[in-house]
Write an enzyme that holds these catalytic residues in place. Structure first.
Site, mmCIF file in Angstrom:
data_model
loop_
_atom_site.group_PDB
_atom_site.id
_atom_site.type_symbol
_atom_site.label_atom_id
_atom_site.label_comp_id
_atom_site.label_asym_id
_atom_site.label_seq_id
_atom_site.Cartn_x
_atom_site.Cartn_y
_atom_site.Cartn_z
ATOM 1 N N HIS A 21 -6.586 -0.658 6.906
ATOM 2 C CA HIS A 21 -6.494 -1.396 8.165
ATOM 3 C C HIS A 21 -7.817 -1.392 8.960
ATOM 4 O O HIS A 21 -8.286 -2.434 9.411
ATOM 5 C CB HIS A 21 -5.401 -0.816 9.071
ATOM 6 C CG HIS A 21 -4.065 -0.694 8.400
ATOM 7 N ND1 HIS A 21 -3.600 -1.618 7.497
ATOM 8 C CD2 HIS A 21 -3.086 0.235 8.499
ATOM 9 C CE1 HIS A 21 -2.391 -1.243 7.071
ATOM 10 N NE2 HIS A 21 -2.068 -0.126 7.665
ATOM 11 N N LYS A 75 0.844 -1.187 0.000
ATOM 12 C CA LYS A 75 0.000 0.000 0.000
ATOM 13 C C LYS A 75 0.885 1.244 0.000
ATOM 14 O O LYS A 75 2.036 1.135 0.414
ATOM 15 C CB LYS A 75 -0.947 -0.022 1.194
ATOM 16 C CG LYS A 75 -0.261 0.259 2.545
ATOM 17 C CD LYS A 75 -1.236 0.243 3.659
ATOM 18 C CE LYS A 75 -1.757 1.616 4.010
ATOM 19 N NZ LYS A 75 -0.846 2.436 4.841
ATOM 20 N N ASP A 98 -4.654 6.542 4.763
ATOM 21 C CA ASP A 98 -3.507 5.788 5.288
ATOM 22 C C ASP A 98 -3.954 4.634 6.198
ATOM 23 O O ASP A 98 -3.331 3.579 6.208
ATOM 24 C CB ASP A 98 -2.599 6.754 6.072
ATOM 25 C CG ASP A 98 -1.276 6.137 6.465
ATOM 26 O OD1 ASP A 98 -0.673 5.443 5.624
ATOM 27 O OD2 ASP A 98 -0.837 6.334 7.618
ATOM 28 N N LYS A 149 -1.084 -9.815 11.329
ATOM 29 C CA LYS A 149 -0.788 -9.748 12.774
ATOM 30 C C LYS A 149 -1.432 -10.922 13.495
ATOM 31 O O LYS A 149 -2.604 -11.228 13.268
ATOM 32 C CB LYS A 149 -1.306 -8.422 13.357
ATOM 33 C CG LYS A 149 -0.481 -7.221 12.921
ATOM 34 C CD LYS A 149 -0.984 -5.947 13.573
ATOM 35 C CE LYS A 149 -0.269 -4.730 13.017
ATOM 36 N NZ LYS A 149 0.781 -4.190 13.871
HETATM 37 C C1 BG6 Z 1 0.961 1.867 8.031
HETATM 38 C C2 BG6 Z 1 0.724 3.348 7.930
HETATM 39 O O1 BG6 Z 1 0.195 1.184 7.073
HETATM 40 O O2 BG6 Z 1 0.602 1.409 9.332
HETATM 41 C C3 BG6 Z 1 1.528 4.086 9.005
HETATM 42 O O3 BG6 Z 1 1.123 3.819 6.645
HETATM 43 C C4 BG6 Z 1 1.220 3.515 10.366
HETATM 44 O O4 BG6 Z 1 1.233 5.481 8.975
HETATM 45 C C5 BG6 Z 1 1.362 1.995 10.373
HETATM 46 O O5 BG6 Z 1 2.124 4.093 11.288
HETATM 47 C C6 BG6 Z 1 0.874 1.397 11.683
HETATM 48 O O6 BG6 Z 1 1.205 0.051 11.732
HETATM 49 P P1 BG6 Z 1 1.504 -0.687 13.115
HETATM 50 O O7 BG6 Z 1 1.746 -2.112 12.724
HETATM 51 O O8 BG6 Z 1 2.710 -0.017 13.707
HETATM 52 O O9 BG6 Z 1 0.291 -0.512 13.967
#
Ligand code: BG6
Length: 487
Positions: A237, A145, A232, A179
């Site tokens: 997510h 992404k 983002d 995860k």
């Molecule tokens: C990424 C985003 O996809 O996920 C980031 O682009 C973000 O901005 C990150 O910080 C968060 O991932 P995690 O695994 O640290 O929660």
């Protein structure tokens, strides 16, 4: 997990940040663990910024090694890992260079995986150049992404890549799906008879999903300022988490059964009414503040960010799902940078009992609540009511705790490691299918359009807090509040 699937893993963007922090460390972990990667498997790094293999290996030693194995590097494993790495210097702007890649991989064994850890503007040119030398045949392609900026641009990339690779050759990464706790959500919902009968509108009053970060935009100010939290974090997510929380039980865990069910949820999201957007969507941007005693500058002063930027670093949404299971149940989603804590959590608020024979204290003590902590410290906490010791029938809220690290001390796997092994072994279930991605963009786009059209600045919040007051006010309208557990 023993494997004999041999592979040639071609890593575009071989000296990039993602390769350094995530991809190469994850491949090393799989190598170190033994039995996960076929001995004959090779990694072919593609980059411009190294002259030859020797220089690349030096870069890996200097930049990747610090990111592997927090408890010290196993030197024997490290040097045998380096033995897997080959290097090809290619200028991605020059399609003729791909003949060099074809020659470099032609005698290497196994399935070919092309991992595009590059900016999205290079996805299509790389795919075309691969096809021009016949490297798309029987290969797998991994796309990081962001895949597009909106529905139109994401369709343009998917169409162009789709002319070269069939859908079952395409692995779109959403690292949240890799995860361990997200996998565990499937286990909790579909491996236990206890929760599923209650997992519906008759028993659930509301659900909250939070992904809060303490970090700011780090070195990515320029990228982030053109992206914002909705693109983002929410489009991918948060909507993926929502679809796993809300989906119907799949008939099996094969790739299409799970993805079909997630898609049904995404397609059932109630469209946002632009006239009503203020009631269901809050956007914020952090100002100067402090996190854990350290002063933190305002977003608009971060390197790469425009001083008058109106990009959101925080989003809170009220989402509804139009189906029999969830009609009328609000799902509150929020995410933001520079918040008070780093936490990803799902809170299921159950309804109060239909009639309380136990008096006023029962009502005061609240209803049942299930808190699924995804990170840090994966855990599940179930709030119940219990009688306080002593005279009379006074109830209090108590909780049952399940801390996963107490049960499973070993064997935790990082998201990237799981996902890379899945690509090598041809398992698509944890990758986003094109139709899911389109459905997510389709739902998110009216919010983006409305925010752009209204031209209102995002609501300010101080770094180190839980976001703008409007996010709390949105929940107050529903008689509830955001729940933040102690870490
Ligand atoms: C990424 C985003 O996809 O996920 C980031 O682009 C973000 O901005 C990150 O910080 C968060 O991932 P995690 O695994 O640290 O929660």
């Amino acid at each position: 997990m023993q494997t004999d699937s041999s592979f040639t893993f071609v890593l575009f963007g071989g000296t990039g940040d993602l390769s350094m922090r995530k991809i190469l460390p994850a491949l090393f972990e799989a190598h170190r663990a033994g039995g996960m990667l076929a001995d004959s498997g090779k990694i072919v790094a593609v980059a411009r910024h190294a002259a030859d293999r020797g220089e690349y290996i030096q870069w890996v030693n200097e930049h990747v090694k610090p990111h592997v194995s927090k408890n010290g590097v196993d030197e024997t494993a490290w040097s045998s890992f380096l033995g897997r790495i080959e290097f090809v210097k290619i200028d991605l702007g020059n399609p003729e260079d791909f003949a060099l890649l074809r020659d470099a991989v032609k005698d290497l064994p196994g399935i070919r995986v092309f991992y595009l850890a590059t900016g999205p503007s290079l996805f299509v040119p790389i795919c075309r150049a691969l096809a021009s030398v016949g490297l798309n045949e029987n290969a797998r392609i991994v796309l990081e992404k962001p895949l597009g900026y909106d529905l139109k641009s994401s369709n343009a990339i998917n169409d162009a890549v789709g002319e070269i690779f069939a859908e079952e050759q395409i692995y779109r990464i959403d690292h949240y799906l890799g995860k361990e706790p997200v996998q565990n959500l499937l286990a909790l919902r579909f491996g236990n008879a206890l929760f599923e009968p209650l997992w519906r509108r008759e028993w659930v009053e509301s659900i909250q999903i939070t992904i809060a970060e303490e970090l700011g935009v780090e070195a990515r100010g320029d990228f982030y300022d053109n992206t914002g939290a909705l693109r983002d974090m929410v489009q991918n997510h948060l909507l993926q988490l929502l679809s796993i929380v809300a989906m119907e039980p799949p008939h099996s865990m094969d790739s299409d059964s799970v993805r079909d069910e997630k898609l049904r949820v995404l397609r059932a999201l109630k469209p946002i009414d632009p006239l009503n957007i203020g009631k269901v969507a809050v956007r914020g941007q952090y100002h100067a503040g402090g996190i854990r005693g350290n002063a933190v500058p305002a977003y608009a002063t971060e390197p790469g960010v425009k001083p008058n930027s109106t990009t959101e670093t925080f989003v809170a949404l009220k989402v509804e799902i139009e189906n029999w299971r969830w009609a009328g149940v609000p799902f509150f989603l929020r995410t933001g940078k520079r918040l008070a804590d780093r936490v990803a959590e799902i809170v299921v608020n159950f309804r109060a009992v239909p009639h309380s024979a136990l008096g006023a204290s029962a009502l005061r003590a609240g209803a049942n609540r299930l808190v699924i902590r995804l990170q840090p410290n994966e855990s599940i906490r179930l709030y119940c009511l219990a009688k306080q010791p002593g005279e009379g029938m006074n109830l209090a809220s108590v909780h049952l705790d399940l801390a996963f690290d107490q049960f499973f001390r070993e064997g935790q796997m990082e998201a990237y490691q799981r996902l890379l092994l899945d690509v090598i072994n041809g398992r698509l279930a944890l990758f986003v299918r094109r139709d899911e991605q389109e459905a997510a963009w389709r739902w998110v786009e009216p919010i983006l359009n409305e925010w752009k059209a209204s031209n209102k600045p995002p609501k300010p919040y101080a770094a180190g807090t839980w976001g703008p007051a409007a996010a709390s006010a949105m929940l107050a309208q529903h008689g509830t509040c955001w729940l933040e557990e102690e870490n």
